[in-house]
Design a protein around this motif. Structure first.
Motif, PDB file in Angstrom:
ATOM      1  N   UNK A  92      15.766 -62.743 -46.762  1.00  0.00           N
ATOM      2  CA  UNK A  92      16.214 -61.442 -47.252  1.00  0.00           C
ATOM      3  C   UNK A  92      15.040 -60.632 -47.803  1.00  0.00           C
ATOM      4  N   UNK A  93      14.120 -61.301 -48.499  1.00  0.00           N
ATOM      5  CA  UNK A  93      12.964 -60.606 -49.052  1.00  0.00           C
ATOM      6  C   UNK A  93      12.062 -60.066 -47.938  1.00  0.00           C
ATOM      7  N   UNK A  94      11.951 -60.795 -46.862  1.00  0.00           N
ATOM      8  CA  UNK A  94      11.137 -60.338 -45.728  1.00  0.00           C
ATOM      9  C   UNK A  94      11.705 -59.090 -45.095  1.00  0.00           C
ATOM     10  N   UNK A  95      13.009 -59.055 -44.883  1.00  0.00           N
ATOM     11  CA  UNK A  95      13.664 -57.887 -44.291  1.00  0.00           C
ATOM     12  C   UNK A  95      13.583 -56.699 -45.248  1.00  0.00           C
ATOM     13  N   UNK A  96      13.829 -56.947 -46.514  1.00  0.00           N
ATOM     14  CA  UNK A  96      13.757 -55.890 -47.517  1.00  0.00           C
ATOM     15  C   UNK A  96      12.337 -55.331 -47.615  1.00  0.00           C
ATOM     16  N   UNK A  97      11.349 -56.203 -47.609  1.00  0.00           N
ATOM     17  CA  UNK A  97       9.957 -55.767 -47.651  1.00  0.00           C
ATOM     18  C   UNK A  97       9.571 -54.967 -46.421  1.00  0.00           C
ATOM     19  N   UNK A  98      10.068 -55.363 -45.269  1.00  0.00           N
ATOM     20  CA  UNK A  98       9.799 -54.639 -44.029  1.00  0.00           C
ATOM     21  C   UNK A  98      10.398 -53.234 -44.074  1.00  0.00           C
ATOM     22  N   UNK A  99      11.628 -53.113 -44.544  1.00  0.00           N
ATOM     23  CA  UNK A  99      12.274 -51.806 -44.631  1.00  0.00           C
ATOM     24  C   UNK A  99      11.549 -50.886 -45.606  1.00  0.00           C
ATOM     25  N   UNK A 100      11.192 -51.426 -46.748  1.00  0.00           N
ATOM     26  CA  UNK A 100      10.474 -50.622 -47.740  1.00  0.00           C
ATOM     27  C   UNK A 100       9.112 -50.195 -47.185  1.00  0.00           C
ATOM     28  N   UNK A 101       8.431 -51.108 -46.508  1.00  0.00           N
ATOM     29  CA  UNK A 101       7.144 -50.784 -45.900  1.00  0.00           C
ATOM     30  C   UNK A 101       7.262 -49.709 -44.834  1.00  0.00           C
ATOM     31  N   UNK A 102       8.315 -49.748 -44.034  1.00  0.00           N
ATOM     32  CA  UNK A 102       8.525 -48.734 -43.007  1.00  0.00           C
ATOM     33  C   UNK A 102       8.766 -47.356 -43.621  1.00  0.00           C
ATOM     34  N   UNK A 103       9.558 -47.311 -44.666  1.00  0.00           N
ATOM     35  CA  UNK A 103       9.848 -46.027 -45.316  1.00  0.00           C
ATOM     36  C   UNK A 103       8.582 -45.459 -45.952  1.00  0.00           C
ATOM     37  N   UNK A 104       7.858 -46.288 -46.680  1.00  0.00           N
ATOM     38  CA  UNK A 104       6.620 -45.827 -47.317  1.00  0.00           C
ATOM     39  C   UNK A 104       5.606 -45.422 -46.249  1.00  0.00           C
ATOM     40  N   UNK A 105       5.492 -46.194 -45.190  1.00  0.00           N
ATOM     41  CA  UNK A 105       4.561 -45.878 -44.110  1.00  0.00           C
ATOM     42  C   UNK A 105       4.888 -44.562 -43.427  1.00  0.00           C
ATOM     43  N   UNK A 106       6.177 -44.298 -43.221  1.00  0.00           N
ATOM     44  CA  UNK A 106       6.596 -43.046 -42.590  1.00  0.00           C
ATOM     45  C   UNK A 106       6.171 -41.843 -43.424  1.00  0.00           C
ATOM     46  N   UNK A 107       6.467 -41.879 -44.723  1.00  0.00           N
ATOM     47  CA  UNK A 107       6.134 -40.738 -45.575  1.00  0.00           C
ATOM     48  C   UNK A 107       4.628 -40.597 -45.768  1.00  0.00           C
ATOM     49  N   UNK A 108       3.899 -41.696 -45.835  1.00  0.00           N
ATOM     50  CA  UNK A 108       2.440 -41.622 -45.964  1.00  0.00           C
ATOM     51  C   UNK A 108       1.834 -41.022 -44.690  1.00  0.00           C
ATOM     52  N   UNK A 109       2.288 -41.456 -43.532  1.00  0.00           N
ATOM     53  CA  UNK A 109       1.768 -40.921 -42.269  1.00  0.00           C
ATOM     54  C   UNK A 109       2.085 -39.435 -42.146  1.00  0.00           C
ATOM     55  N   UNK A 110       3.280 -39.051 -42.545  1.00  0.00           N
ATOM     56  CA  UNK A 110       3.686 -37.647 -42.485  1.00  0.00           C
ATOM     57  C   UNK A 110       2.794 -36.793 -43.397  1.00  0.00           C
ATOM     58  N   UNK A 111       2.529 -37.283 -44.587  1.00  0.00           N
ATOM     59  CA  UNK A 111       1.687 -36.561 -45.541  1.00  0.00           C
ATOM     60  C   UNK A 111       0.270 -36.381 -44.984  1.00  0.00           C
ATOM     61  N   UNK A 112      -0.326 -37.458 -44.478  1.00  0.00           N
ATOM     62  CA  UNK A 112      -1.692 -37.376 -43.983  1.00  0.00           C
ATOM     63  C   UNK A 112      -1.784 -36.527 -42.718  1.00  0.00           C
ATOM     64  N   UNK A 113      -0.764 -36.566 -41.873  1.00  0.00           N
ATOM     65  CA  UNK A 113      -0.755 -35.740 -40.671  1.00  0.00           C
ATOM     66  C   UNK A 113      -0.708 -34.263 -41.023  1.00  0.00           C
TER      67      UNK A 113
END
Length: 66
Positions: free
Chosen positions: A2-23
Motif C-alpha cells: 500500500x505504501x508503494x502505491x501511495x508513494x507512486x501516486x504522490x510522486x506522479x502528482x508532484x512530478x506533474x505539477x513540477x514539470x508544468x511549472x518548469x515548462x
C-alpha cells in the motif's frame, strides 16, 4: 504494498505539477516566437505591420503562458 502505491501516486502528482511549472517558466524565458518572426510572417502575407499590431500579438501569446 500500500505504501508503494501511495508513494507512486504522490510522486506522479508532484512530478506533474513540477514539470508544468518548469515548462511554463522555460516558455516565458524563451518564447517560441518573437517580434522578428511576427514581422516576417506579416511581410510574407504582403502586409506591413505596425508596432501596435506586433505588440498586441506578442501580448496575446504571452497571456497564454500565464
Amino acid at each position: 504494498m500500500l505504501y508503494g502505491v501511495l508513494g507512486l501516486l504522490i510522486g506522479l502528482v508532484i512530478g506533474f505539477f513540477a514539470a508544468r511549472y518548469f515548462f511554463k517558466k522555460n516558455l516565458r524565458k524563451n518564447p517560441p516566437i518573437n517580434e522578428k518572426m511576427i514581422r516576417a510572417m506579416f511581410m510574407e502575407m504582403g502586409r506591413k505591420p505596425n508596432e501596435t499590431q506586433i505588440k498586441r500579438i506578442m501580448k496575446s501569446i504571452n497571456d497564454q503562458y500565464k
